[in-house]
Design a protein around this motif. Structure first.
Motif, PDB file in Angstrom:
ATOM      1  N   TYR A  11       0.698  -1.213  -0.018  1.00  0.00           N
ATOM      2  CA  TYR A  11       0.049   0.049  -0.012  1.00  0.00           C
ATOM      3  C   TYR A  11       1.060   1.153   0.052  1.00  0.00           C
ATOM      4  N   TYR A  15       0.561   4.094  -2.896  1.00  0.00           N
ATOM      5  CA  TYR A  15      -0.047   5.312  -2.795  1.00  0.00           C
ATOM      6  C   TYR A  15       1.102   6.418  -2.998  1.00  0.00           C
ATOM      7  N   ARG A  24     -10.296   4.569  -4.640  1.00  0.00           N
ATOM      8  CA  ARG A  24     -11.588   5.395  -5.109  1.00  0.00           C
ATOM      9  C   ARG A  24     -11.619   6.813  -4.545  1.00  0.00           C
ATOM     10  N   GLY A  58      -7.527   4.474   4.137  1.00  0.00           N
ATOM     11  CA  GLY A  58      -6.820   5.017   2.956  1.00  0.00           C
ATOM     12  C   GLY A  58      -6.744   6.573   2.446  1.00  0.00           C
ATOM     13  N   ASN A  62     -14.230   7.658   2.002  1.00  0.00           N
ATOM     14  CA  ASN A  62     -15.251   7.526   2.734  1.00  0.00           C
ATOM     15  C   ASN A  62     -15.332   8.608   3.803  1.00  0.00           C
ATOM     16  N   ASP A  77      -5.032   4.124   9.436  1.00  0.00           N
ATOM     17  CA  ASP A  77      -4.409   3.409   8.525  1.00  0.00           C
ATOM     18  C   ASP A  77      -3.058   3.170   8.908  1.00  0.00           C
ATOM     19  N   PHE A  78      -2.266   1.985   8.436  1.00  0.00           N
ATOM     20  CA  PHE A  78      -0.864   1.831   8.639  1.00  0.00           C
ATOM     21  C   PHE A  78      -0.049   2.182   7.616  1.00  0.00           C
ATOM     22  N   ASP A 103      -1.845  -0.085  13.005  1.00  0.00           N
ATOM     23  CA  ASP A 103      -2.578  -1.270  12.636  1.00  0.00           C
ATOM     24  C   ASP A 103      -3.697  -1.274  13.086  1.00  0.00           C
ATOM     25  N   VAL A 120     -14.413  -0.548   4.992  1.00  0.00           N
ATOM     26  CA  VAL A 120     -14.805  -0.711   3.547  1.00  0.00           C
ATOM     27  C   VAL A 120     -13.458  -1.241   3.112  1.00  0.00           C
ATOM     28  N   SER A 122     -11.045  -3.369   3.684  1.00  0.00           N
ATOM     29  CA  SER A 122      -9.880  -3.112   4.304  1.00  0.00           C
ATOM     30  C   SER A 122      -9.481  -4.363   5.195  1.00  0.00           C
ATOM     31  N   CYS A 125      -7.392  -7.479   4.096  1.00  0.00           N
ATOM     32  CA  CYS A 125      -5.978  -7.949   4.145  1.00  0.00           C
ATOM     33  C   CYS A 125      -5.324  -8.556   5.087  1.00  0.00           C
TER      34      CYS A 125
HETATM   35  C1  LIG Z   1      -8.300  -1.237  -0.396  1.00  0.00           C
HETATM   36  S1  LIG Z   1      -8.101   0.039   0.468  1.00  0.00           S
HETATM   37  C2  LIG Z   1      -9.526   0.724   0.879  1.00  0.00           C
HETATM   38  C3  LIG Z   1      -9.246   2.222   1.490  1.00  0.00           C
HETATM   39  C4  LIG Z   1     -10.830   2.834   1.835  1.00  0.00           C
HETATM   40  N1  LIG Z   1     -11.385   2.133   2.829  1.00  0.00           N
HETATM   41  C5  LIG Z   1     -11.481   3.107   0.749  1.00  0.00           C
HETATM   42  O1  LIG Z   1     -12.547   2.353   0.504  1.00  0.00           O
HETATM   43  O2  LIG Z   1     -11.441   3.930   0.132  1.00  0.00           O
HETATM   44  C6  LIG Z   1      -7.361  -0.726   1.893  1.00  0.00           C
HETATM   45  C7  LIG Z   1      -6.948   0.152   3.064  1.00  0.00           C
HETATM   46  O3  LIG Z   1      -6.422  -0.482   4.332  1.00  0.00           O
HETATM   47  C8  LIG Z   1      -5.347  -0.239   4.693  1.00  0.00           C
HETATM   48  N2  LIG Z   1      -4.968  -1.338   5.614  1.00  0.00           N
HETATM   49  C9  LIG Z   1      -4.708  -2.656   5.242  1.00  0.00           C
HETATM   50  N3  LIG Z   1      -4.499  -3.455   6.290  1.00  0.00           N
HETATM   51  C10 LIG Z   1      -4.375  -2.405   7.520  1.00  0.00           C
HETATM   52  C11 LIG Z   1      -3.833  -2.797   8.669  1.00  0.00           C
HETATM   53  N4  LIG Z   1      -3.558  -3.876   9.170  1.00  0.00           N
HETATM   54  N5  LIG Z   1      -4.016  -1.614   9.442  1.00  0.00           N
HETATM   55  C12 LIG Z   1      -4.296  -0.229   9.107  1.00  0.00           C
HETATM   56  N6  LIG Z   1      -4.334  -0.046   7.756  1.00  0.00           N
HETATM   57  C13 LIG Z   1      -4.410  -1.255   6.977  1.00  0.00           C
HETATM   58  C14 LIG Z   1      -4.307  -0.181   3.518  1.00  0.00           C
HETATM   59  O4  LIG Z   1      -3.238   0.861   3.752  1.00  0.00           O
HETATM   60  C15 LIG Z   1      -5.456   0.591   2.601  1.00  0.00           C
HETATM   61  O5  LIG Z   1      -5.427   2.047   2.509  1.00  0.00           O
END
Ligand SMILES: C[S@@+](CC[C@H](N)C(=O)[O-])C[C@H]1O[C@@H](n2cnc3c(N)ncnc32)[C@H](O)[C@@H]1O
Length: 237
Positions: A11, A15, A24, A58, A62, A77-78, A103, A120, A122, A125
């Motif tokens: 990620y 970015y 999005r 992200g 949203n 977000d991480f 995290d 949403v 997220s 992962c």
């Molecule tokens: C597919 S993006 C979706 C972003 C946002 N929710 C949207 O709908 O536009 C997934 C996001 O989750 C974050 N992410 C994934 N694993 C994470 C974790 N363990 N802790 C914090 N953020 C995390 C990523 O950095 C990324 O920004």
């Protein structure tokens, strides 16, 4: 490299390379429906009393909507790069939110802090064990009666049913999306799917009361691929 650092690196790089186009720009439609359904009758002032957090916010697509609606808004977000972009997004709409680089399965928020928690696309992962930790964390930080909304990949999706050459790293999680014709091809980190019944059972086991559960499907690649999403709303008992 751990699965968390793999997705974090992915990620961060994404970015950095693509900036605001990495994700999005406009809010998720199901999230908008949830906000309308549950909070549409409240005044701006009433919404200011409600703390709302998005886990994995992200670049803020949203989050700006939640802040614009009047909620006391927080984003987690991480990825530091995601949060820089998110700050710019919020500024461009003239709204604010408190952003935390951490995290999502282990935050430093107090117990019973939020009225609303949003995920949403997220927490997919996270692998199965990490996903369970995440749900416990959501439970911990929500107030009693607080609501968790989640938009999460369903196992009904072709991407899961026909996942080769991706491999399962546990019963729900692929090691990435490696079939070239699949939506989200080239996502080289843990990618978890659940059937709605499995998600409901996880939430109920963790102390939630599931109040809304739908399956949303859409096609990709001119109707060749179907991808489905669990749309879930539940309350902390
Ligand atoms: C597919 S993006 C979706 C972003 C946002 N929710 C949207 O709908 O536009 C997934 C996001 O989750 C974050 N992410 C994934 N694993 C994470 C974790 N363990 N802790 C914090 N953020 C995390 C990523 O950095 C990324 O920004």
């Amino acid at each position: 490299m751990t699965s968390i650092s793999k997705s974090k690196n992915f990620y961060e790089q994404s970015y950095c390379d693509k900036g605001i186009t990495a994700q999005r720009k406009y809010p998720n439609e199901e999230l908008c429906r949830f906000i309308g359904r549950r909070f549409g009758d409240l005044s701006h002032l009433q919404k200011q009393e409600l703390k709302a957090v998005e886990m994995g916010c992200g670049s803020g697509a949203n989050l700006w909507m939640l802040a614009h609606e009047g909620f006391d808004t927080y984003g987690v977000d991480f990825s530091g790069e995601a949060l820089s972009l998110c700050k710019k997004t919020l500024e461009s709409y003239g709204v604010g939110a408190k952003l935390f680089r951490t995290d999502m399965k282990q935050t430093s928020f107090d117990h019973n802090y939020f009225s609303i928690c949003v995920d949403v696309f997220s927490s997919n992962c996270l692998d199965t064990n990490q996903g369970e930790q995440f749900i416990s964390e959501v439970y911990r930080i929500l107030k009693r009666g607080g609501t968790f909304f989640s938009y999460f990949p369903s196992k009904c999706s072709d991407a899961f049913q026909e996942h080769l050459p991706s491999k399962l790293i546990d019963q729900n999680t692929l090691n990435g999306i490696y079939r070239k014709s699949s939506p989200f091809y080239c996502q080289p980190y843990s990618f978890r799917f659940l059937y709605p019944e499995e998600y409901i059972s996880l939430l109920e086991k963790s102390g939630f009361n599931v109040t809304y559960s739908e399956l949303i499907s859409r096609t990709y690649r001119s109707r060749e691929e179907t991808f489905s999403w669990c749309v879930i709303e539940c309350q902390k008992k």
